[in-house]
Scaffold this motif. Structure first.
Motif, PDB file in Angstrom:
ATOM      1  N   MET A 170     105.643  22.371  86.316  1.00 22.71           N
ATOM      2  CA  MET A 170     104.735  22.123  85.269  1.00 22.71           C
ATOM      3  C   MET A 170     105.405  22.014  84.023  1.00 22.71           C
ATOM      4  SD  MET A 170     101.898  22.555  86.506  1.00 22.71           S
ATOM      5  CE  MET A 170     100.830  22.409  84.827  1.00 22.71           C
ATOM      6  N   MET A 171     106.660  22.150  84.074  1.00 18.12           N
ATOM      7  CA  MET A 171     107.346  22.098  82.884  1.00 18.12           C
ATOM      8  C   MET A 171     107.624  20.511  82.398  1.00 18.12           C
ATOM      9  SD  MET A 171     110.404  25.054  82.404  1.00 18.12           S
ATOM     10  CE  MET A 171     111.034  24.298  80.770  1.00 18.12           C
ATOM     11  N   MET A 231     106.595  26.128  91.136  1.00 18.41           N
ATOM     12  CA  MET A 231     105.440  25.633  90.249  1.00 18.41           C
ATOM     13  C   MET A 231     105.987  25.554  88.745  1.00 18.41           C
ATOM     14  SD  MET A 231     101.462  27.380  90.207  1.00 18.41           S
ATOM     15  CE  MET A 231     101.804  27.772  91.822  1.00 18.41           C
ATOM     16  N   MET A 232     106.994  26.603  88.405  1.00 14.25           N
ATOM     17  CA  MET A 232     107.298  26.548  86.946  1.00 14.25           C
ATOM     18  C   MET A 232     108.011  25.478  86.548  1.00 14.25           C
ATOM     19  SD  MET A 232     107.311  27.694  84.032  1.00 14.25           S
ATOM     20  CE  MET A 232     106.840  29.558  83.848  1.00 14.25           C
ATOM     21  N   PRO A 233     108.971  24.894  87.350  1.00 10.26           N
ATOM     22  CA  PRO A 233     109.826  23.817  86.975  1.00 10.26           C
ATOM     23  C   PRO A 233     108.861  22.408  86.895  1.00 10.26           C
ATOM     24  CG  PRO A 233     110.957  24.827  88.733  1.00 10.26           C
ATOM     25  CD  PRO A 233     109.853  25.692  88.391  1.00 10.26           C
TER      26      PRO A 233
END
Length: 96
Positions: A89-90, A85-87
């Motif tokens: 969303m970046m 999810m973090m990469p």
């Protein structure tokens, strides 16, 4: 099995929210009638990828609840989806 189901539901809910936001962004670009936009890559990134991750989570939950020792694989799938999810969303927001 309860903890794995809760984890999968929480991560799945976040991915469903990402899918809804992505669909809204994609539709917003369509409504502006900008020449050359939206591109196929934008559709895949904002709509297809979250839909695939959400589908894998849902399918994993169904399969894990039907087999005897499915809690650990379901938790692993949910953790991998949460870590991705973090990469995602970046790039989703244009980076830092």
């Amino acid at each position: 099995m309860g903890i794995a189901n809760i984890l999968a539901a929480a991560v799945g809910s976040l991915w469903a929210l990402i899918l809804l936001v992505g669909w809204g962004l994609y539709r917003g670009v369509i409504d502006q009638h900008v020449v050359g936009y939206p591109t196929t890559e934008q559709f895949h990134y904002y709509v297809v990828k979250p839909l695939v991750v959400l589908g894998i989570l849902l399918l994993g939950t169904v399969v894990a609840n039907r087999v005897k020792h499915g809690a650990i694989p379901l938790a692993a799938i949910a953790i991998c989806a949460a870590l991705y999810m973090m990469p995602h969303m970046m790039l989703f927001t244009g980076g830092m």
